[in-house]
Each structure stands twice: as C-alpha cells, then as structure tokens.
Motif scaffolding. Structure first.
Motif, PDB file in Angstrom:
ATOM      1  N   PRO A  27       0.820  -1.220   0.000  1.00 46.93           N
ATOM      2  CA  PRO A  27       0.000   0.000   0.000  1.00 46.93           C
ATOM      3  C   PRO A  27       0.851   1.266   0.000  1.00 46.93           C
ATOM      4  CG  PRO A  27       0.019  -1.019   2.160  1.00 46.93           C
ATOM      5  CD  PRO A  27       0.754  -1.948   1.248  1.00 46.93           C
ATOM      6  N   GLY A  28       0.210   2.358  -0.377  1.00 44.63           N
ATOM      7  CA  GLY A  28       0.903   3.642  -0.383  1.00 44.63           C
ATOM      8  C   GLY A  28       1.288   4.069   1.028  1.00 44.63           C
ATOM      9  N   TYR A  29       2.189   5.040   1.119  1.00 44.33           N
ATOM     10  CA  TYR A  29       2.673   5.506   2.419  1.00 44.33           C
ATOM     11  C   TYR A  29       3.153   6.949   2.295  1.00 44.33           C
ATOM     12  CZ  TYR A  29       7.266   4.622   0.361  1.00 44.33           C
ATOM     13  OH  TYR A  29       8.361   4.644  -0.458  1.00 44.33           O
ATOM     14  N   TRP A  30       3.321   7.588   3.429  1.00 41.66           N
ATOM     15  CA  TRP A  30       3.846   8.951   3.467  1.00 41.66           C
ATOM     16  C   TRP A  30       5.369   8.896   3.598  1.00 41.66           C
ATOM     17  CZ3 TRP A  30       0.946  12.867   2.110  1.00 41.66           C
ATOM     18  CH2 TRP A  30      -0.428  12.787   2.278  1.00 41.66           C
ATOM     19  N   ARG A  31       6.059   9.563   2.698  1.00 44.52           N
ATOM     20  CA  ARG A  31       7.520   9.659   2.721  1.00 44.52           C
ATOM     21  C   ARG A  31       7.892  11.081   3.135  1.00 44.52           C
ATOM     22  NH1 ARG A  31      10.931  11.855  -0.869  1.00 44.52           N
ATOM     23  NH2 ARG A  31       9.309  12.046  -2.444  1.00 44.52           N
ATOM     24  N   TRP A  32       8.923  11.215   3.944  1.00 42.22           N
ATOM     25  CA  TRP A  32       9.377  12.540   4.366  1.00 42.22           C
ATOM     26  C   TRP A  32      10.268  13.132   3.286  1.00 42.22           C
ATOM     27  CZ3 TRP A  32       8.021  16.223   7.416  1.00 42.22           C
ATOM     28  CH2 TRP A  32       8.903  17.263   7.691  1.00 42.22           C
ATOM     29  N   ASP A  33       9.918  14.331   2.812  1.00 42.42           N
ATOM     30  CA  ASP A  33      10.725  15.045   1.822  1.00 42.42           C
ATOM     31  C   ASP A  33      11.521  16.112   2.573  1.00 42.42           C
ATOM     32  OD1 ASP A  33      11.817  16.612  -0.192  1.00 42.42           O
ATOM     33  OD2 ASP A  33      10.030  16.500  -1.449  1.00 42.42           O
ATOM     34  N   HIS A  34      12.806  15.834   2.804  1.00 42.02           N
ATOM     35  CA  HIS A  34      13.626  16.752   3.612  1.00 42.02           C
ATOM     36  C   HIS A  34      13.849  18.091   2.923  1.00 42.02           C
ATOM     37  CE1 HIS A  34      16.636  14.800   1.039  1.00 42.02           C
ATOM     38  NE2 HIS A  34      17.343  15.896   1.210  1.00 42.02           N
ATOM     39  N   ARG A  35      13.723  18.157   1.607  1.00 38.16           N
ATOM     40  CA  ARG A  35      13.909  19.437   0.899  1.00 38.16           C
ATOM     41  C   ARG A  35      12.725  20.371   1.129  1.00 38.16           C
ATOM     42  NH1 ARG A  35      15.571  16.298  -4.284  1.00 38.16           N
ATOM     43  NH2 ARG A  35      17.660  15.676  -3.688  1.00 38.16           N
ATOM     44  N   ARG A  36      11.531  19.797   1.141  1.00 40.46           N
ATOM     45  CA  ARG A  36      10.316  20.598   1.318  1.00 40.46           C
ATOM     46  C   ARG A  36       9.865  20.654   2.767  1.00 40.46           C
ATOM     47  NH1 ARG A  36       6.818  17.963  -3.538  1.00 40.46           N
ATOM     48  NH2 ARG A  36       8.343  18.296  -5.184  1.00 40.46           N
ATOM     49  N   HIS A  37      10.484  19.838   3.624  1.00 41.45           N
ATOM     50  CA  HIS A  37      10.118  19.765   5.047  1.00 41.45           C
ATOM     51  C   HIS A  37       8.647  19.402   5.237  1.00 41.45           C
ATOM     52  CE1 HIS A  37      14.030  21.204   6.243  1.00 41.45           C
ATOM     53  NE2 HIS A  37      13.922  22.159   5.341  1.00 41.45           N
ATOM     54  N   ARG A  38       8.231  18.377   4.493  1.00 41.08           N
ATOM     55  CA  ARG A  38       6.860  17.900   4.625  1.00 41.08           C
ATOM     56  C   ARG A  38       6.764  16.472   4.107  1.00 41.08           C
ATOM     57  NH1 ARG A  38       3.456  18.194  -0.038  1.00 41.08           N
ATOM     58  NH2 ARG A  38       4.562  19.038  -1.819  1.00 41.08           N
ATOM     59  N   HIS A  39       5.671  15.797   4.448  1.00 43.09           N
ATOM     60  CA  HIS A  39       5.410  14.454   3.943  1.00 43.09           C
ATOM     61  C   HIS A  39       4.835  14.529   2.532  1.00 43.09           C
ATOM     62  CE1 HIS A  39       5.498  13.542   8.294  1.00 43.09           C
ATOM     63  NE2 HIS A  39       5.959  12.381   7.887  1.00 43.09           N
ATOM     64  N   VAL A  40       5.200  13.578   1.701  1.00 45.22           N
ATOM     65  CA  VAL A  40       4.614  13.453   0.370  1.00 45.22           C
ATOM     66  C   VAL A  40       4.102  12.020   0.217  1.00 45.22           C
ATOM     67  CG1 VAL A  40       5.965  15.259  -0.755  1.00 45.22           C
ATOM     68  CG2 VAL A  40       6.866  12.964  -0.651  1.00 45.22           C
ATOM     69  N   TRP A  41       2.997  11.879  -0.492  1.00 48.10           N
ATOM     70  CA  TRP A  41       2.369  10.572  -0.653  1.00 48.10           C
ATOM     71  C   TRP A  41       3.067   9.775  -1.753  1.00 48.10           C
ATOM     72  CZ3 TRP A  41      -0.418   7.405   1.990  1.00 48.10           C
ATOM     73  CH2 TRP A  41      -1.059   6.340   1.369  1.00 48.10           C
ATOM     74  N   VAL A  42       3.350   8.507  -1.458  1.00 45.79           N
ATOM     75  CA  VAL A  42       3.910   7.576  -2.438  1.00 45.79           C
ATOM     76  C   VAL A  42       2.821   6.543  -2.706  1.00 45.79           C
ATOM     77  CG1 VAL A  42       5.698   5.854  -2.885  1.00 45.79           C
ATOM     78  CG2 VAL A  42       6.247   7.910  -1.562  1.00 45.79           C
ATOM     79  N   ALA A  43       2.436   6.401  -3.963  1.00 44.85           N
ATOM     80  CA  ALA A  43       1.355   5.480  -4.328  1.00 44.85           C
ATOM     81  C   ALA A  43       1.774   4.026  -4.098  1.00 44.85           C
ATOM     82  CB  ALA A  43       0.973   5.692  -5.783  1.00 44.85           C
ATOM     83  N   GLY A  44       0.781   3.160  -3.909  1.00 37.56           N
ATOM     84  CA  GLY A  44       1.038   1.736  -3.728  1.00 37.56           C
ATOM     85  C   GLY A  44       1.634   1.107  -4.982  1.00 37.56           C
ATOM     86  N   TYR A  45       2.175  -0.081  -4.828  1.00 39.94           N
ATOM     87  CA  TYR A  45       2.835  -0.753  -5.950  1.00 39.94           C
ATOM     88  C   TYR A  45       2.846  -2.260  -5.718  1.00 39.94           C
ATOM     89  CZ  TYR A  45       6.664  -0.626  -2.623  1.00 39.94           C
ATOM     90  OH  TYR A  45       7.422  -0.764  -1.485  1.00 39.94           O
ATOM     91  N   TRP A  46       3.108  -3.012  -6.763  1.00 39.67           N
ATOM     92  CA  TRP A  46       3.186  -4.471  -6.691  1.00 39.67           C
ATOM     93  C   TRP A  46       4.607  -4.898  -6.376  1.00 39.67           C
ATOM     94  CZ3 TRP A  46      -1.092  -7.103  -6.316  1.00 39.67           C
ATOM     95  CH2 TRP A  46      -2.255  -6.606  -6.889  1.00 39.67           C
ATOM     96  N   VAL A  47       4.746  -5.895  -5.488  1.00 40.78           N
ATOM     97  CA  VAL A  47       6.040  -6.462  -5.105  1.00 40.78           C
ATOM     98  C   VAL A  47       6.017  -7.934  -5.487  1.00 40.78           C
ATOM     99  CG1 VAL A  47       7.623  -6.927  -3.198  1.00 40.78           C
ATOM    100  CG2 VAL A  47       6.206  -4.885  -3.156  1.00 40.78           C
ATOM    101  N   HIS A  48       7.081  -8.401  -6.117  1.00 39.28           N
ATOM    102  CA  HIS A  48       7.164  -9.810  -6.493  1.00 39.28           C
ATOM    103  C   HIS A  48       7.141 -10.668  -5.224  1.00 39.28           C
ATOM    104  CE1 HIS A  48       7.808 -13.174  -8.994  1.00 39.28           C
ATOM    105  NE2 HIS A  48       9.064 -13.378  -8.679  1.00 39.28           N
ATOM    106  N   ALA A  49       6.218 -11.627  -5.167  1.00 40.11           N
ATOM    107  CA  ALA A  49       6.032 -12.451  -3.959  1.00 40.11           C
ATOM    108  C   ALA A  49       7.235 -13.353  -3.702  1.00 40.11           C
ATOM    109  CB  ALA A  49       4.775 -13.303  -4.113  1.00 40.11           C
ATOM    110  N   ARG A  50       7.464 -13.648  -2.423  1.00 35.54           N
ATOM    111  CA  ARG A  50       8.502 -14.588  -1.992  1.00 35.54           C
ATOM    112  C   ARG A  50       7.832 -15.690  -1.194  1.00 35.54           C
ATOM    113  NH1 ARG A  50      13.331 -11.607   0.917  1.00 35.54           N
ATOM    114  NH2 ARG A  50      14.090 -13.740   0.873  1.00 35.54           N
TER     115      ARG A  50
END
Length: 111
Positions: free
Chosen positions: A62-85
């Motif tokens: 699922p998507g998550y909030w990533r900290w953008d140190h340049r802008r000093h704020r959180h930015v949303w990262v969209a969800g993605y598919w991960v190859h299963a193990r």
C-alpha cells in the motif's frame, strides 16, 4: 631438479587442497543494511485507495507517506506491486513513534 614454475604450481595446489580440507560453509543469510529517518513531525493519516485486482505471484504494497527533507513535509507515495517470496510475509513501509520522534521503517520481508 624442480623448476621454479613447478614449485609455485605445487605450492598453489597444496594451498588449495588445504583450503578445501577446512571446509566451506556459505552464509545462509545475506547481509542487510538499514538506513533510518527520524523526524519530529507525525505523518498524516494514510490515504485509502482502492486496491487493484490481485496479480498472480505479486503482493500489493500500500501507499505511504515519505518525508521530503527538501520541502520539510510528507509526500504521498502510491502503492505498488512487489514480487512475492514464497514462505515470507511482506511488511509494508510504515512510521513508528519512538522516543519523541517518528521513525520510518522501509518495507521488508519476514518469515
């Protein structure tokens, strides 16, 4: 009389044989490196989005909030598919509150 080349070859062969006698045990786990980010600002609530239909051999991260140190704020990262193990469970990226700050945990696999 043995020539210098033959002496070196014999010495190398003896060294290899001695090394083989000690035994070789490959590591069963790969080394892991972790880099953490700790900030004093809590992440916003997660965004809830519709999960796409399942894909064979993949796990949805699922998507998550990533900290953008340049802008000093959180930015949303969209969800993605991960190859299963097989035999593992995927733990998605998330924030943990710890000792007066927020610590980011990258996504990882656990048995």
């Amino acid at each position: 009389m043995i020539t210098m080349t033959r002496k070196l070859a014999l010495l190398a062969a003896l060294g290899l044989a001695a090394g083989a006698g000690i035994g070789y045990a490959p590591q069963t786990q790969a080394a892991q490196v972790a880099v953490g980010v700790t900030i004093g600002v809590p992440p916003p609530p997660p965004r809830y989005v519709r999960v796409p239909p399942p894909r064979v051999g993949y796990v949805w991260a699922p998507g998550y909030w990533r900290w953008d140190h340049r802008r000093h704020r959180h930015v949303w990262v969209a969800g993605y598919w991960v190859h299963a193990r097989p035999g593992y469970r995927y733990v998605p990226e998330h924030w943990v509150h710890r000792r007066g700050g927020w610590y980011f945990r990258p996504g990882h696999w656990v048995r």
